[in-house]
Design a protein around this motif. Structure first.
Motif, PDB file in Angstrom:
ATOM      1  N   LYS A 102       0.835  -1.198   0.000  1.00  0.00           N
ATOM      2  CA  LYS A 102       0.000   0.000   0.000  1.00  0.00           C
ATOM      3  C   LYS A 102       0.872   1.251   0.000  1.00  0.00           C
ATOM      4  N   GLU A 106      -2.925   0.343  -3.747  1.00  0.00           N
ATOM      5  CA  GLU A 106      -4.011   0.830  -2.894  1.00  0.00           C
ATOM      6  C   GLU A 106      -3.494   1.986  -2.046  1.00  0.00           C
ATOM      7  N   TYR A 113      -3.936   4.473   1.248  1.00  0.00           N
ATOM      8  CA  TYR A 113      -4.493   4.465   2.606  1.00  0.00           C
ATOM      9  C   TYR A 113      -4.215   5.827   3.217  1.00  0.00           C
ATOM     10  N   PHE A 144       3.792  -1.182   3.562  1.00  0.00           N
ATOM     11  CA  PHE A 144       3.435   0.086   2.927  1.00  0.00           C
ATOM     12  C   PHE A 144       4.634   1.005   2.789  1.00  0.00           C
TER      13      PHE A 144
END
Length: 135
Positions: free
Chosen positions: A2, A26, A28, A43
């Motif tokens: 992420k 993705e 976040y 991430f």
């Protein structure tokens, strides 16, 4: 993987929107409401800098809970702050022993957005390769 980000003034949100990165990863967003949440996968952090080069408190709390999944960091700032320009990335790099991918100014230029995409892509590929080779 992420891309976790904190956008105090909206500059980082604009930066990421200009990269097209959400087509590949993705996103976040770290907010006051979820700063204590645990995220389940590795991430890259993109954060702003405030004051004299400090890491935002919201990001500090987020990292207390999620530093074990932090792979790398990129930071935003204003060049008017001289040596403290985007310094939060340096602090996070040093505290958590992760790479500082880059620093960019405010919401970034087109070339900085392109550089970010290239660095994230290269980083992702190299970490995937390491995972495969370690098995």
């Amino acid at each position: 993987m992420k891309i976790a980000f904190y956008s105090m003034t909206g500059n980082i949100r604009r930066f990421l929107s200009g990269t097209g990165i959400k087509e590949q990863f993705e996103l976040y967003e770290i907010t006051e409401g979820n700063k204590s949440a645990d995220i389940s996968e590795p991430f890259i952090l993109v954060t702003s800098t405030y004051g004299f080069g400090q890491v935002p408190d919201t990001v500090k709390i987020f990292l207390e809970n999620n530093h074990d999944k932090l792979l790398a960091v990129a930071s935003s700032g204003n060049r008017n702050w001289g040596q403290n320009f985007a310094r939060s990335g340096e602090y996070i790099r040093d505290e958590y022993n992760v790479p500082l991918l880059m620093k960019f100014e405010l919401h970034g230029s087109q070339s900085e957005r392109q550089e970010f995409m290239e660095k994230v892509g290269n980083f992702y590929e190299s970490t995937r390769r390491e995972k495969v080779q370690s098995h």
